[in-house]
Design an enzyme around this catalytic site. Structure first.
Site, PDB file in Angstrom:
ATOM      1  N   HIS A 214      23.612  49.456 -46.997  1.00  0.00           N
ATOM      2  CA  HIS A 214      24.649  48.624 -46.337  1.00  0.00           C
ATOM      3  C   HIS A 214      25.276  48.938 -45.146  1.00  0.00           C
ATOM      4  O   HIS A 214      26.376  48.818 -44.800  1.00  0.00           O
ATOM      5  CB  HIS A 214      25.781  48.677 -47.545  1.00  0.00           C
ATOM      6  CG  HIS A 214      25.539  48.142 -49.002  1.00  0.00           C
ATOM      7  ND1 HIS A 214      25.476  46.848 -49.496  1.00  0.00           N
ATOM      8  CD2 HIS A 214      24.922  49.178 -49.789  1.00  0.00           C
ATOM      9  CE1 HIS A 214      24.884  47.003 -50.819  1.00  0.00           C
ATOM     10  NE2 HIS A 214      24.713  48.245 -50.911  1.00  0.00           N
TER      11      HIS A 214
ATOM     12  N   SER B 196      24.462  48.817 -16.181  1.00  0.00           N
ATOM     13  CA  SER B 196      25.165  47.737 -16.033  1.00  0.00           C
ATOM     14  C   SER B 196      25.740  47.478 -14.550  1.00  0.00           C
ATOM     15  O   SER B 196      25.906  48.305 -13.799  1.00  0.00           O
ATOM     16  CB  SER B 196      26.226  47.537 -17.079  1.00  0.00           C
ATOM     17  OG  SER B 196      27.490  46.699 -16.554  1.00  0.00           O
TER      18      SER B 196
ATOM     19  N   LYS C  18      27.433  52.736 -18.305  1.00  0.00           N
ATOM     20  CA  LYS C  18      26.456  52.065 -19.340  1.00  0.00           C
ATOM     21  C   LYS C  18      25.030  52.577 -19.239  1.00  0.00           C
ATOM     22  O   LYS C  18      24.479  52.701 -18.233  1.00  0.00           O
ATOM     23  CB  LYS C  18      26.286  50.563 -19.216  1.00  0.00           C
ATOM     24  CG  LYS C  18      27.813  49.974 -19.790  1.00  0.00           C
ATOM     25  CD  LYS C  18      28.088  50.078 -21.274  1.00  0.00           C
ATOM     26  CE  LYS C  18      27.120  49.165 -22.007  1.00  0.00           C
ATOM     27  NZ  LYS C  18      27.644  47.794 -21.943  1.00  0.00           N
TER      28      LYS C  18
ATOM     29  N   GLU D  87      16.260  45.780 -27.208  1.00  0.00           N
ATOM     30  CA  GLU D  87      16.919  44.473 -27.553  1.00  0.00           C
ATOM     31  C   GLU D  87      15.863  43.192 -27.336  1.00  0.00           C
ATOM     32  O   GLU D  87      15.820  42.242 -27.985  1.00  0.00           O
ATOM     33  CB  GLU D  87      18.176  44.265 -26.691  1.00  0.00           C
ATOM     34  CG  GLU D  87      19.250  45.031 -26.905  1.00  0.00           C
ATOM     35  CD  GLU D  87      20.289  45.335 -25.644  1.00  0.00           C
ATOM     36  OE1 GLU D  87      21.165  44.140 -25.560  1.00  0.00           O
ATOM     37  OE2 GLU D  87      20.168  46.254 -24.798  1.00  0.00           O
TER      38      GLU D  87
END
Ligand code: ARG
Length: 465
Positions: free
Chosen positions: A157, A278, A284, A291
């Site tokens: 979970h 970024s 970043k 992704e």
């Protein structure tokens, strides 16, 4: 201009839009190698059966060799007006050798031709993917070996559940990818029957030898039913189904990499080679490759649904709808190749932060099961009761804002008087993971054994085949 190849009964050529919707050579030229291979085998068989003369057969073979070279050197001009790869090659053969070219298509239709070419293409694609998945497994196994003892939290979970080893976590994917290879190779076994000689749909009146062409093209046997041979694309569907499951596995690993590399987890770090910045936020380091592997999964699923939809309403036998099969499969294959390489690159690149993983593995009472197990094992308390006692101790620690191992013996004994100092040996994340020695469990010694076993099962020459 009407088609030289099928235009006998036509007075005028197709409208521009007809050509536009009909043309497939832009993508099916990827079948050129298989098409030439198939034509060679067909021609050899026609000569062997006395259907075409040796002289004509030789001329055809020479012409096909020249075309092969033209294609290999980028000197073959694919023409849209000739629709597809099959007619481009046949037409070029006629340019090169003249009249004998017209004999190649004896006892053959584009319907059995394309089915044969496409099966050979998917077969080769499966072999390539098998190799690339194996490479991914190899880097996962190496990483697992290096981190047989690196402790991290295991989750259920997405809540910290029990300490595990990073190596064990990575080996879970090695198993998944092993089954992906198994599925692809199963599909390969089933697809390896030859449609050639089915003709348009009904077979042929020429005395062909289908076993010979099947053998020459490395198929196990000719397909038994000519109508099935030109009609079904279940092999492409099986490929896409196996591809979708493979993409799912890569996507889950990618998702974990995205999580792990976040500042909040801080479990792994990618080098600059696999990070992007970024344009606005200077701090970043984004895991774009992971992704994109996750994101590209949608295309592969889409391909499966698209082809299922194309096929579901088609009466036997061939319909032009089926020309839609190839782009879908080519695209899925290209996507998988890219994602497999990117995933292998990321696995090699990622560096775990063992200290942070260990700290996280101990947080959240992840050794509560170890405490309950100890109560049952050492004090012979029934597990359900141990669970209850442990719950009380967890509540106590929670109230104090400390870990289980930070409680005093007296505090533990308040919940169960028979608890001894011995229990503390079992409450560290390292001890917890080390105790999981059951078959398939996470203990470092298991991981080392599993690494060896995985190398044997997956990385040796006939692993998984
Ligand atoms: N380009 C076609 C395809 O990919 C080849 C088969 C054409 N057959 C036909 N009867 N028109 O499906």
């Amino acid at each position: 201009m009407t088609s030289k190849i099928w235009g006998g009964r036509f007075a005028a050529g197709p409208s521009a839009i007809m050509e536009e919707i009909n043309v497939s050579v832009g993508f099916d030229q990827r079948l050129a190698k298989q098409d030439l291979h198939g034509s060679r085998a067909h021609c050899t068989m026609l000569v062997a059966q006395g259907i075409v003369s040796k002289e004509d057969g030789d001329a055809i073979q020479e012409g096909l060799t020249r075309i092969e070279k033209e294609i290999a050197t980028g000197n073959f001009l694919f023409k849209r007006a000739l629709e597809d790869v099959h007619m481009n090659i046949e037409s070029r053969l006629a340019d090169l050798i003249g009249a004998p070219a017209g004999r190649l298509h004896t006892a053959r239709s584009r319907n059995d031709q394309v089915a044969t070419d496409f099966r050979m293409w998917v077969r080769a694609a499966i072999e390539t993917l098998d190799d690339e998945i194996r490479k991914l497994q190899a880097v996962l196994i190496d990483k697992a070996e290096a981190h047989a003892e690196t402790i991290m939290p295991g989750f259920t979970h997405l809540q910290a559940a029990q300490p595990v080893t990073f190596g064990h976590h990575l080996l879970a994917y090695v198993e998944m990818f092993g089954r992906d290879r198994g599925r692809l190779n199963d599909a390969r076994k089933r697809l390896n029957e030859c449609p050639l000689g089915a003709g348009a749909l009904a077979g042929t009146s020429f005395p062909i030898d289908r076993a010979l062409t099947a053998e020459k093209l490395n198929f196990d046997r000719p397909m038994a039913n000519s109508m099935d041979a030109v009609s079904d694309r279940d092999f492409a569907l099986e490929f896409l189904a196996a591809a979708s499951i493979l993409a799912t596995h890569m996507s889950r690993l990618a998702e974990e990499m995205v999580n792990w590399s976040s500042a909040q987890f801080g479990f792994i770090r990618f080098t600059d080679a696999f990070s992007t910045g970024s344009s606005m936020m200077p701090q970043k380091r984004n895991p774009d490759a992971a992704e994109l592997v996750r994101g590209k999964t949608g295309r592969v699923f889409g391909g499966l649904i698209a082809l299922l939809t194309v096929m579901k309403g088609l009466p036997l036998t061939y319909s032009k709808d089926m020309q839609e099969d190839k782009e879908i499969v080519f695209a899925a294959f290209d996507t998988l190749e890219l994602c497999l390489a990117a995933t292998a690159g990321m696995v090699e690149d990622m560096a775990p932060d063992a200290k942070r993983m260990l700290a996280s593995a101990g947080a959240g009472f992840t050794t509560a099961t170890d405490l309950a197990d100890w109560l049952t094992r050492v004090l012979n308390i029934p597990f359900r009761e141990s669970h209850h006692v442990t719950g009380k101790i967890v509540k106590l620690a929670e109230g104090k804002g400390c870990d289980l191992a930070e409680l005093t013996l007296a505090e533990m004994q308040a919940a169960e008087p028979r608890i001894t100092q011995d229990v503390f040996k079992f409450l560290t994340p390292e001890a917890s993971a080390a105790s999981r020695t059951s078959f398939g469990g996470t203990a470092p010694q298991n991981v080392r054994a599993q690494v060896k076993d995985a190398r044997l099962r997956f990385l040796t020459k006939d692993g998984t085949r």
